[in-house]
Enzyme design. Structure first.
Site, PDB file in Angstrom:
ATOM      1  N   ASP A 150       0.910  -0.910   0.051  1.00  0.00           N
ATOM      2  CA  ASP A 150      -0.075   0.145  -0.056  1.00  0.00           C
ATOM      3  C   ASP A 150       0.918   1.175   0.018  1.00  0.00           C
ATOM      4  O   ASP A 150       1.711   1.502   0.563  1.00  0.00           O
ATOM      5  CB  ASP A 150      -0.859  -0.196   1.306  1.00  0.00           C
ATOM      6  N   GLU A 167       1.728  -0.532  -4.975  1.00  0.00           N
ATOM      7  CA  GLU A 167       0.766   0.545  -5.356  1.00  0.00           C
ATOM      8  C   GLU A 167       1.576   1.673  -5.636  1.00  0.00           C
ATOM      9  O   GLU A 167       2.030   2.386  -4.521  1.00  0.00           O
ATOM     10  CB  GLU A 167      -0.182   0.824  -4.319  1.00  0.00           C
TER      11      GLU A 167
END
Length: 720
Positions: free
Chosen positions: A360, A396
């Site tokens: 993330d 990401e």
């Protein structure tokens, strides 16, 4: 440490010296070693909790290189514990030691309990942040748990599925089975529920090769959510990076969650399904300086979190530097923070047998100081690590800052979430964008990944993710509807690139519903048949809706859970998605290892890839520049394949011609009068006017309805 406090908390007794490694609580039948890093602390107490929650404390008197350690005999797995750490209270210089706050072990392998809404767990007093809050937090927060790590893996080994053969399915552990009628009720929403035969059968039948689990490392909900009667459903508010979240356990929270997670992985592996974890190392649940003191803040606040870099000559600046939007940013350049991240990753691979990670907001972890740095310690350490460099690594590739947008720039071997694919394909199916960009994304995004030795498999293609609209909502809403989140619909993006097809939200208009279902199928087929790695969001293949909520992070209820009933499902979309994934699986031509070259791979042979105009000719520069062009044919040759067989033999496959038309009007698509393929047969179609089995020969045409995908397979591959 206040003597009164320790008289109240329990008797202080002796403890063995123990050792400084490994960090955490290491259990053996003889003793349990405890080691915790708190380099600037003056006193550290290990606190054990009985079944009646009575607390007994042991002062750790040994310190080695900033690590406080000790060992105790007669400790059993399931023992709950925490730390109380004393030291300077000087927030202006980054010291927030507070022995009144019970701290989780950063290396704890399991966690018991959770944060309660009305918790006095903040380090400072609300009325004066410079003054320490002396309210005891132990009744309002969780405890770490001693764990017996033994487990019978029965020979389980990494599956090692090749990237080009991978189909990722992003799912939440709880919401995927919470409403599943074929999962025993006590197991719904748990690791054990995900391992049930009915669930695994569904994933295999669909064609999934890997599940990407939304965060399962122990997390706590944000206090502001708890005050509104909500909770963090996505789990992206991590606080304990070694512990599987106990709320997904049907085996309790005294260590049973660890064995249950391992059993889930073992069953998924038996079915040929890899397990990828969505991990959130960029920030923690302690949020900004006014957030709760749960672990790191009370141990090494100055070292673990990034600070605003002070002006030259200025003193220490205790303002947190936040590029995560969550109040803090973990300083992955700090040696002990870096060590924790790497140790955690290796633990999940070696002890929990997971197959990879999706990071993330990866950009936040790549920074040296303020700047993005691809020579940062974390990337270099992972790249040289003999364990981590061989698992699936997905970034990401952005954070909440402008300079953090790194799509296409992560170094090999990293794969990336490709949001340019998402935006381009969404635009195409709502009648916007350019056909040139569409072709680039369908072919694997060579503009992003071909210049540094990476392949199309480094592009994780997706139409939707947990963060945003579902596919059904993408074709049913023009605007977000996040009122249930309690933020007056201010949260969530407005850049949805969606289209409601004439009515906002659910409707009884049969024509609109039919159009939406076809558009959903178009999106799913495009995703499944593009070069690169497809990622499907759980439930998109069956028309899951969130009622227009595009930021359902706090909706742990029917808004987010997958509805398994057939009443409101778009099962026609499911069947088409499954069929497209079957084609992809059975035909290597649809999951290329190498970049397309747009020329013959052997002398006199067909192009490996050709883009066709509906008129039956190769696209020209003028065609590519035509802003009104809304249809294109993608010819992919399977003759011969560029990858040899197991004995070096030349392999061939069927060739495919796929028509994508996003305009409202039908087109007459002609087959090129050439020698490459004498005829094609329709094997998949979202156009109700084009039936499977329809044959079209070179020089002939086929009418393709507006807003449709038609997949044609070459006839001379042995098919009837």
């Amino acid at each position: 440490m206040s003597p009164q406090l320790w008289t109240r908390l329990g008797e202080t007794v002796g403890i063995w010296p123990g050792r400084e490694w490994p960090l955490g609580a290491t259990w053996t039948p003889e003793s349990t070693n405890f080691a915790v890093y708190a380099p600037n602390a003056t006193r550290v107490h290990l606190c054990l909790f009985g079944d009646d929650d009575r607390e007994t404390s042991y002062e750790l008197t040994e310190q080695t290189l900033g690590i406080w350690h000790g060992a105790l005999p007669d400790i059993r797995p399931g023992q709950r514990y925490g730390y109380r750490v004393d030291g300077p209270w000087d927030p202006a210089n980054g010291y927030r030691f507070n022995p009144h706050k019970l701290l989780l072990d950063p290396y704890g392998l399991a966690t018991s309990g959770t944060v309660i809404a009305e918790q006095p767990i903040f380090g400072a007093r609300e009325d004066d942040p410079a003054v320490r809050d002396d309210t005891d937090s132990s009744a309002y927060t969780g405890r770490s748990v001693v764990v017996d790590p033994s487990f019978d893996w029965e020979g389980d080994r990494p599956l090692g599925t090749r990237w080009r053969d991978t189909v990722i399915y992003e799912l939440p552990v709880k919401g995927f089975t919470k409403l599943h009628d074929r999962v025993p009720e006590p197991l719904r929403g748990t690791y054990a529920g995900l391992a049930q035969p009915a669930v695994i059968e569904y994933l295999r039948d669909l064609g999934v090769t890997a599940v990407e689990l939304l965060p399962v490392q122990q997390f706590f909900s944000e206090p502001a959510l708890l005050e509104r009667g909500l909770s963090n459903y996505w789990g992206d508010n991590t606080i304990s990076y070694f512990a599987p979240d106990a709320s997904y356990s049907s085996s309790g929270d005294r260590g049973g969650q660890v064995a249950e997670f391992k059993s889930m992985v073992k069953e998924l592996h038996r079915a040929g399904i890899e397990v990828i974890l969505d991990v959130v190392y960029n920030h923690t649940a302690e949020a900004g300086p006014d957030g709760p003191t749960l672990s790191f803040r009370g141990l090494d606040d100055r070292g673990f979190y990034k600070r605003v870099i002070p002006a030259e000559g200025a003193g220490f600046d205790d303002t947190y530097w936040d590029v995560t939007g969550c109040g803090n940013t973990v300083d992955a350049w700090n040696p002990l923070a870096l060590r924790l991240i790497l140790d955690s990753l290796r633990y999940w691979v070696t002890e929990m047998h997971v197959d990879g990670f999706r990071f993330d907001l990866m950009s936040a972890l790549t920074r040296t100081g303020y700047e993005v740095d691809f020579a940062c310690a974390l990337l270099i350490a992972i790249d040289q690590d003999p364990i981590l460099r061989h698992v699936k690594l997905i970034a990401e590739p952005w954070d909440v800052s402008m300079d953090g947008y790194l799509v296409g720039r992560m170094p090999p071997p990293w794969a990336e979430w490709n949001d340019q694919y998402r935006d381009t394909i969404r635009d195409f199916w709502r009648g916007q964008g350019t056909i040139r960009n569409v072709a680039t994304r369908l072919a694997g995004s060579s503009d992003l990944y071909a210049d540094d030795g990476r392949s199309a498999s480094n592009s994780v293609n997706f139409i939707t993710a947990h963060d945003g609209f579902t596919v059904r909502d993408l074709v049913s809403y023009d605007h977000k509807h996040n009122e249930a989140n309690g933020e007056d619909n201010r949260d969530g993006t407005d850049n949805n690139r969606s289209w409601n097809h004439g009515a906002e939200g659910e409707t009884d208009d049969a024509a609109i519903v039919a159009e939406r279902r076809r558009q959903a199928a178009n999106l799913m087929l495009t995703l499944c048949l593009s070069n690169g790695v497809p990622m499907i969001t759980a439930g998109d293949e069956r028309g899951r809706t969130q009622g227009g909520n595009n930021n359902a992070y706090c909706q742990d209820n029917e808004i987010s859970w997958v509805d398994w009933s057939a009443d409101n499902a778009w099962l026609d979309v499911y069947e088409l998605t499954k069929a497209a994934l079957r084609l992809r699986r059975e035909h290597p031509a649809l999951r290329q290892r190498h970049w397309f070259e747009g020329r013959p791979t052997i002398e006199g042979g067909p192009f490996d890839l050709a883009w066709l105009h509906p008129d039956g000719r190769v696209m020209t520069d003028a065609d590519w520049g035509d802003a009104g062009q809304r249809a294109i044919g993608m010819y992919v040759s399977g003759r011969p394949l560029r990858e040899p067989g197991p004995r070096g033999e030349q392999l061939t496959d069927a060739s495919f011609l796929i028509w994508f038309t996003s305009g409202a009007d039908p087109i007459e698509a002609r087959i090129m009068p050439q020698q490459w393929e004498p005829a094609f047969r329709v094997v998949l179609s979202t156009d109700p006017g084009v039936t499977e089995g329809t044959v079209c020969r070179a020089g002939e045409g086929i009418t393709v309805g507006g807003r449709s995908v038609v997949v044609m397979q070459s006839l001379d591959d042995g098919a009837d």
